[in-house]
Design a protein around this motif. Structure first.
Motif, PDB file in Angstrom:
ATOM      1  N   PHE A 281       0.810  -1.223   0.000  1.00 42.22           N
ATOM      2  CA  PHE A 281       0.000   0.000   0.000  1.00 42.22           C
ATOM      3  C   PHE A 281       0.844   1.274   0.000  1.00 42.22           C
ATOM      4  O   PHE A 281       0.293   2.368  -0.125  1.00 42.22           O
ATOM      5  CB  PHE A 281      -0.941   0.013   1.207  1.00 42.22           C
ATOM      6  CG  PHE A 281      -2.046  -1.008   1.123  1.00 42.22           C
ATOM      7  CD1 PHE A 281      -3.150  -0.791   0.313  1.00 42.22           C
ATOM      8  CD2 PHE A 281      -1.972  -2.185   1.850  1.00 42.22           C
ATOM      9  CE1 PHE A 281      -4.174  -1.730   0.242  1.00 42.22           C
ATOM     10  CE2 PHE A 281      -2.985  -3.127   1.782  1.00 42.22           C
ATOM     11  CZ  PHE A 281      -4.086  -2.909   0.973  1.00 42.22           C
ATOM     12  N   GLN A 282       2.169   1.130   0.185  1.00 43.95           N
ATOM     13  CA  GLN A 282       3.052   2.300   0.225  1.00 43.95           C
ATOM     14  C   GLN A 282       2.558   3.334   1.235  1.00 43.95           C
ATOM     15  O   GLN A 282       2.480   4.527   0.956  1.00 43.95           O
ATOM     16  CB  GLN A 282       3.179   2.926  -1.164  1.00 43.95           C
ATOM     17  CG  GLN A 282       3.963   2.081  -2.155  1.00 43.95           C
ATOM     18  CD  GLN A 282       5.426   1.933  -1.755  1.00 43.95           C
ATOM     19  OE1 GLN A 282       6.133   2.924  -1.598  1.00 43.95           O
ATOM     20  NE2 GLN A 282       5.883   0.700  -1.593  1.00 43.95           N
ATOM     21  N   ALA A 283       2.225   2.842   2.428  1.00 43.53           N
ATOM     22  CA  ALA A 283       1.715   3.723   3.481  1.00 43.53           C
ATOM     23  C   ALA A 283       2.119   3.162   4.841  1.00 43.53           C
ATOM     24  O   ALA A 283       2.354   1.958   4.979  1.00 43.53           O
ATOM     25  CB  ALA A 283       0.192   3.828   3.395  1.00 43.53           C
ATOM     26  N   ALA A 284       2.221   4.054   5.843  1.00 44.41           N
ATOM     27  CA  ALA A 284       2.569   3.634   7.202  1.00 44.41           C
ATOM     28  C   ALA A 284       1.544   2.645   7.726  1.00 44.41           C
ATOM     29  O   ALA A 284       0.342   2.791   7.480  1.00 44.41           O
ATOM     30  CB  ALA A 284       2.651   4.859   8.109  1.00 44.41           C
ATOM     31  N   GLN A 285       2.012   1.653   8.443  1.00 41.72           N
ATOM     32  CA  GLN A 285       1.137   0.629   8.993  1.00 41.72           C
ATOM     33  C   GLN A 285       1.342   0.500  10.499  1.00 41.72           C
ATOM     34  O   GLN A 285       2.467   0.601  10.987  1.00 41.72           O
ATOM     35  CB  GLN A 285       1.430  -0.729   8.338  1.00 41.72           C
ATOM     36  CG  GLN A 285       1.131  -0.797   6.860  1.00 41.72           C
ATOM     37  CD  GLN A 285      -0.347  -0.689   6.552  1.00 41.72           C
ATOM     38  OE1 GLN A 285      -1.175  -1.310   7.222  1.00 41.72           O
ATOM     39  NE2 GLN A 285      -0.684   0.115   5.550  1.00 41.72           N
ATOM     40  N   PRO A 286       0.258   0.263  11.256  1.00 38.39           N
ATOM     41  CA  PRO A 286       0.405  -0.026  12.687  1.00 38.39           C
ATOM     42  C   PRO A 286       0.908  -1.460  12.849  1.00 38.39           C
ATOM     43  O   PRO A 286       0.159  -2.417  12.656  1.00 38.39           O
ATOM     44  CB  PRO A 286      -1.024   0.139  13.226  1.00 38.39           C
ATOM     45  CG  PRO A 286      -1.911  -0.131  12.051  1.00 38.39           C
ATOM     46  CD  PRO A 286      -1.151   0.312  10.830  1.00 38.39           C
ATOM     47  N   ALA A 287       2.169  -1.619  13.193  1.00 37.30           N
ATOM     48  CA  ALA A 287       2.779  -2.949  13.215  1.00 37.30           C
ATOM     49  C   ALA A 287       2.069  -3.908  14.165  1.00 37.30           C
ATOM     50  O   ALA A 287       1.986  -5.111  13.894  1.00 37.30           O
ATOM     51  CB  ALA A 287       4.254  -2.829  13.592  1.00 37.30           C
ATOM     52  N   LEU A 288       1.549  -3.379  15.271  1.00 34.86           N
ATOM     53  CA  LEU A 288       0.883  -4.260  16.237  1.00 34.86           C
ATOM     54  C   LEU A 288      -0.397  -4.863  15.670  1.00 34.86           C
ATOM     55  O   LEU A 288      -0.887  -5.870  16.187  1.00 34.86           O
ATOM     56  CB  LEU A 288       0.587  -3.502  17.529  1.00 34.86           C
ATOM     57  CG  LEU A 288       1.816  -3.018  18.314  1.00 34.86           C
ATOM     58  CD1 LEU A 288       1.399  -2.336  19.603  1.00 34.86           C
ATOM     59  CD2 LEU A 288       2.754  -4.183  18.614  1.00 34.86           C
ATOM     60  N   LEU A 289      -0.947  -4.272  14.626  1.00 38.18           N
ATOM     61  CA  LEU A 289      -2.119  -4.830  13.960  1.00 38.18           C
ATOM     62  C   LEU A 289      -1.821  -6.234  13.438  1.00 38.18           C
ATOM     63  O   LEU A 289      -2.701  -7.097  13.416  1.00 38.18           O
ATOM     64  CB  LEU A 289      -2.543  -3.915  12.810  1.00 38.18           C
ATOM     65  CG  LEU A 289      -3.602  -4.438  11.830  1.00 38.18           C
ATOM     66  CD1 LEU A 289      -4.915  -4.714  12.557  1.00 38.18           C
ATOM     67  CD2 LEU A 289      -3.810  -3.440  10.697  1.00 38.18           C
ATOM     68  N   TYR A 290      -0.591  -6.484  13.048  1.00 37.86           N
ATOM     69  CA  TYR A 290      -0.207  -7.778  12.490  1.00 37.86           C
ATOM     70  C   TYR A 290       0.584  -8.620  13.490  1.00 37.86           C
ATOM     71  O   TYR A 290       0.469  -9.851  13.498  1.00 37.86           O
ATOM     72  CB  TYR A 290       0.636  -7.549  11.225  1.00 37.86           C
ATOM     73  CG  TYR A 290      -0.016  -6.572  10.264  1.00 37.86           C
ATOM     74  CD1 TYR A 290      -1.053  -6.969   9.427  1.00 37.86           C
ATOM     75  CD2 TYR A 290       0.381  -5.227  10.229  1.00 37.86           C
ATOM     76  CE1 TYR A 290      -1.661  -6.058   8.565  1.00 37.86           C
ATOM     77  CE2 TYR A 290      -0.224  -4.321   9.376  1.00 37.86           C
ATOM     78  CZ  TYR A 290      -1.247  -4.741   8.549  1.00 37.86           C
ATOM     79  OH  TYR A 290      -1.860  -3.851   7.706  1.00 37.86           O
ATOM     80  N   ILE A 291       1.377  -7.961  14.331  1.00 36.49           N
ATOM     81  CA  ILE A 291       2.231  -8.704  15.260  1.00 36.49           C
ATOM     82  C   ILE A 291       1.425  -9.335  16.386  1.00 36.49           C
ATOM     83  O   ILE A 291       1.646 -10.503  16.739  1.00 36.49           O
ATOM     84  CB  ILE A 291       3.322  -7.775  15.829  1.00 36.49           C
ATOM     85  CG1 ILE A 291       4.275  -7.331  14.713  1.00 36.49           C
ATOM     86  CG2 ILE A 291       4.110  -8.481  16.927  1.00 36.49           C
ATOM     87  CD1 ILE A 291       5.309  -6.304  15.157  1.00 36.49           C
ATOM     88  N   VAL A 292       0.498  -8.585  16.982  1.00 31.52           N
ATOM     89  CA  VAL A 292      -0.266  -9.091  18.127  1.00 31.52           C
ATOM     90  C   VAL A 292      -1.062 -10.354  17.785  1.00 31.52           C
ATOM     91  O   VAL A 292      -0.955 -11.367  18.485  1.00 31.52           O
ATOM     92  CB  VAL A 292      -1.177  -7.986  18.709  1.00 31.52           C
ATOM     93  CG1 VAL A 292      -2.168  -8.576  19.709  1.00 31.52           C
ATOM     94  CG2 VAL A 292      -0.337  -6.906  19.379  1.00 31.52           C
ATOM     95  N   PRO A 293      -1.889 -10.348  16.710  1.00 34.21           N
ATOM     96  CA  PRO A 293      -2.615 -11.582  16.384  1.00 34.21           C
ATOM     97  C   PRO A 293      -1.688 -12.751  16.056  1.00 34.21           C
ATOM     98  O   PRO A 293      -1.997 -13.906  16.378  1.00 34.21           O
ATOM     99  CB  PRO A 293      -3.445 -11.194  15.157  1.00 34.21           C
ATOM    100  CG  PRO A 293      -3.552  -9.712  15.217  1.00 34.21           C
ATOM    101  CD  PRO A 293      -2.269  -9.240  15.809  1.00 34.21           C
TER     102      PRO A 293
END
Length: 344
Positions: A281-293
């Motif tokens: 998406f070439q945009a900043a991502q909240p890493a915890l959105l993917y790491i936590v699950p």
């Protein structure tokens, strides 16, 4: 709770616009560096005795609110005050913290080459403000001081990363969630925190672009428009203390690194997934959105498969610490009693 406040500082991310120095693949380096910090911090968190201070459920529930207040405060500071002035104050603050973190990270290696009596504690200052330290800590602080001078004067991305890794390792080593229930509460709350501040407001991105301090890892890119890729230390420390808890759970049961491997693999998958989505998406991502699950999901699947749900949910390091202290007191009483009998 000082540990909670320190972790809140680590959860915020900033971007230093340093010049492009070398060409590396930032995607590979982000994964390797983040995973290395978690791995080292987890194994350093394994101590002969359980941690005496652990995070409570109340602190875990309150933490996203504390982090949000700090993030919003920084946003307002950068908006209404000079960015250079704010970053100058932050540089002084992290200069002192950097010396402590860097020297503490080096201390185990340095202690091996020093006399044993140099590890004995000394007290300095008036009674109300006594500071406890060892000669070994003073020796370790010397390279820490000069390294932080280099960082403060040059703001080189490599110095930033080394200090960032020291913060990560110390955070994972020192902080204890106590139980997996508390860990689930903390990660769940920060999962929502990260999504809200990145996707629904400009606050997180604005602070990240203005914040010039070693609370993120920077990796040079070949793109002049985006000279650095970055990963906030909060995306390493917060899931890292959960992964470390899984390792100490394994050690307490004499199971090697059974569930640690699952949690650590989940962390690796989460970081890789974050990078894939960010590049897509070439945009900043909240890493915890993917790491936590990923971390909780892989660990949960492994625990359910082995039928260890109840032992995992009942694991509580604060109770283990209390039991260890009680056992030590009983042992001390028995020793005293035997000494008295011999005297008789």
């Amino acid at each position: 709770m000082k540990n909670c406040e320190r972790l809140a500082n680590l959860a915020l991310a900033g971007l230093s616009l340093a010049p492009l120095v070398v060409k590396v693949n930032p995607n590979v380096n982000v994964v390797l560096t983040a995973c290395l910090a978690v791995y080292v911090g987890c194994y350093r968190s394994v101590k002969p005795t359980p941690p005496t201070e652990t995070m409570s459920n109340e602190h875990a529930m309150r933490f996203p609110l504390v982090g949000s207040a700090m993030l919003l405060s920084l946003f307002l500071l950068f908006k209404f005050l000079s960015k250079d002035l704010v970053n100058a104050v932050l540089t002084c603050y992290f200069f002192l913290l950097g010396i402590l973190a860097f020297s503490a990270t080096l201390l185990p290696a340095i202690k091996r080459f020093l006399p044993k009596h140099w590890n004995e504690n000394f007290l300095f200052g008036p009674t109300a403000l006594e500071v406890e330290f060892t000669r070994s800590q003073i020796v370790a602080a010397i390279p820490g001081f000069f390294f932080c001078v280099w960082y403060a004067s040059k703001k080189h991305w490599l110095a930033n990363n080394i200090l960032g890794l020291a913060f990560c390792i110390q955070g994972i080593e020192m902080l204890s969630l106590g139980s997996f229930k508390t860990g689930a509460i903390l990660l769940g709350g920060l999962f929502v925190y990260d999504i809200f501040w990145v996707f629904f407001t400009p606050v997180m991105v604005s602070v990240a672009k203005s914040f010039d301090a070693p609370i993120k890892l920077l990796f040079p890119t070949a793109d002049p428009a985006r000279p650095f890729s970055m990963l906030g230390l909060g995306d390493i420390v917060i899931p890292g203390i959960f992964v470390a808890l899984a390792l100490r759970f394994d050690v307490s049961r004499g199971k090697g690194s059974q569930y640690f491997k699952s949690a650590f693999f989940g962390y690796t998958v989460g970081v890789v997934l974050t990078i894939i989505v960010m590049n897509w998406f070439q945009a900043a991502q909240p890493a915890l959105l993917y790491i936590v699950p990923a971390v909780i999901g892989f660990l949960a699947a492994h625990v359910i498969w082995n039928g260890d749900i109840i032992p995992l949910l009942e694991f509580d390091e604060s109770k283990l610490a209390a039991a260890a202290a009680s056992s030590k007191d009983e042992s001390s009483d028995l020793t005293s009693s035997d000494s008295c009998k011999k005297d008789e």
